[in-house]
Write an enzyme that holds these catalytic residues in place. Structure first.
Site: not given
Ligand code: C5P
Length: 406
Positions: A289, A311, A210
């Site tokens: 990949k 968390i 992000n």
């Protein structure tokens, strides 16, 4: 309350047009209780006279390194020892270059080299000069030497250009100097902060992530350290330098952040979850990949994602737990979503911010937030993340004290 009561500030003025603001700066530093002495370079005297600064500061202005009369009054080494903080405002590109390379060819650079006090610079120059790789290199070198930079701001310049390079306004400079003398509100406390994004691997070359820059978490780590805390910063990938005195643990994924946090959080008094942790990760990380399919017409690629551990909620659920602060970045109904999140995750406080506003959202230098607690709703107007962190740390420390003495 005056934040600079009896503090001895040496103000250096170099040769830029923003020098006209330095006169006002002297007054506003004095308003905060500081004693100010002024040193001017030759260039600065083309923009403002030493007499003005002498009248405002109430002391003779020092201008020359090799002036026998000045040396007989307060010599350069004495002046360097007198200062509790040296602020150079404005600081030109040339001054930064000379300081970065350890030159001591005039009084101001000599003082900066000779002093044990904190040195702060308020850069002021044309935007192309600021962006020039040479200046950028110099600012990196200076930061690495522990010199703090206040600004520069972005905006219209005296030369008509628009961009980064404007000197910060006087109130922002005073605020920056005040932050260098924080109250030791977290003395003896252990603080852990998570910051930045996480990266969730898809295969050996790709990941989901992000836009979090880590700026807010790093600013909080610096403010907590200035407030006397022992700080551990658990950071996802960012390009930010670690604040001085802070222990940094680099992680990539949410899972590795969780492990790093639980290894040390047990000893902490305060846990601040500022990281933008990815909520989901790919169910499997491909060993090789992922290739584009060439033999089918199918343009779509299906990914299966699984939930990451929460968390901050896991820390809040510990039996022996620190005071826990979370962040809520929302784009609508900011306060109600944040209040709900605080309850759901079992947090003491939550800091809510509206990331739909690009001025205060991800990656910006400013932020405006509202802190919610059991009996608390306190808003902080838009300021730099450094300045906000200072206020937030003061509030967290008060709330932590209030909880422990309950
Ligand atoms: O649920 P949401 O991601 O909006 O919650 C934001 C808060 O929770 C932040 O404090 C963030 O650091 C923390 N968080 C976390 N672990 C997660 C997700 C969010 O610690 N997996």
């Amino acid at each position: 309350m005056q934040c600079l009561a009896n503090k001895r500030i040496l103000l250096g003025i170099t040769g830029g047009v923003a020098a006209y603001k330095s006169a006002e700066l002297v007054r506003r530093l004095q308003d905060q209780g500081a004693e100010v002495r002024v040193v001017m370079t030759r260039g600065s005297q083309q923009f403002i006279t030493p007499l003005t600064l002498q009248a405002l500061s109430g002391h003779p202005v020092s201008t020359d390194l090799l002036d026998p009369a000045a040396e007989a009054a307060m010599g350069h080494i004495e002046l360097a020892r007198w200062a509790e903080l040296v602020l150079v405002a404005p600081a030109t590109a040339d001054f930064m270059a000379r300081l970065a390379h350890g030159h001591a060819g005039d009084l101001l650079t000599t003082l900066c080299l000779a002093t044990d006090a904190r040195v702060m610079l308020a850069p002021a120059m044309n935007q192309a000069m600021w962006s020039n790789p040479a200046t950028q290199r110099n600012q990196e070198v200076l930061r690495g030497q522990g010199v703090a930079l206040l600004g520069p701001a972005v905006g219209l310049q005296a030369c008509g250009d628009n961009g980064p390079g404007r000197m910060l306004e006087v109130p922002e400079l005073v605020d920056g100097v005040c932050r260098a003398f924080p109250e030791p509100v977290l003395n003896g406390k252990r603080v852990m902060i998570t910051a930045g994004p996480t990266r969730e691997a898809l295969d050996p070359v790709r990941y989901l992530s992000n836009h979090s820059s880590g700026k807010m978490g790093f600013a909080l780590a610096e403010a907590a350290s200035h407030a006397g805390a022992e700080v551990v910063l658990v950071s996802g990938p960012t390009s930010l330098p670690c604040p001085a005195g802070v222990t940094r643990i680099d992680v990539e994924s949410a899972q590795s952040m969780l492990e790093a946090v639980h290894q040390r959080v047990i000893d902490c008094d305060l846990f601040i979850a500022c990281a933008a942790v990815a909520d989901y990760r790919p169910a499997t990380v491909q060993e090789h990949k992922i290739k584009k399919s060439v033999d089918t017409d199918d343009d779509a690629l299906q990914l299966t994602l699984v939930r990451n551990p929460d968390i901050v909620a896991s820390v809040a659920a510990l039996k022996q737990r620190p005071f826990v602060v979370g962040f809520a970045a929302e784009t609508r109904d900011v306060l109600s979503y944040a209040a709900d999140k605080r309850m759901r995750k079992g947090l003491d406080l939550i800091v809510a911010n509206d990331v739909s506003d690009t001025e205060i959202g991800f990656n910006s230098d400013d932020n405006a937030v509202t802190v919610l607690g059991e009996n608390l709703e306190q808003s902080f107007a838009q300021v730099s993340k450094q300045s906000l962190s200072h206020s937030l740390i003061t509030l967290f420390a008060q709330q932590l004290d209030a909880k422990t003495t309950k």
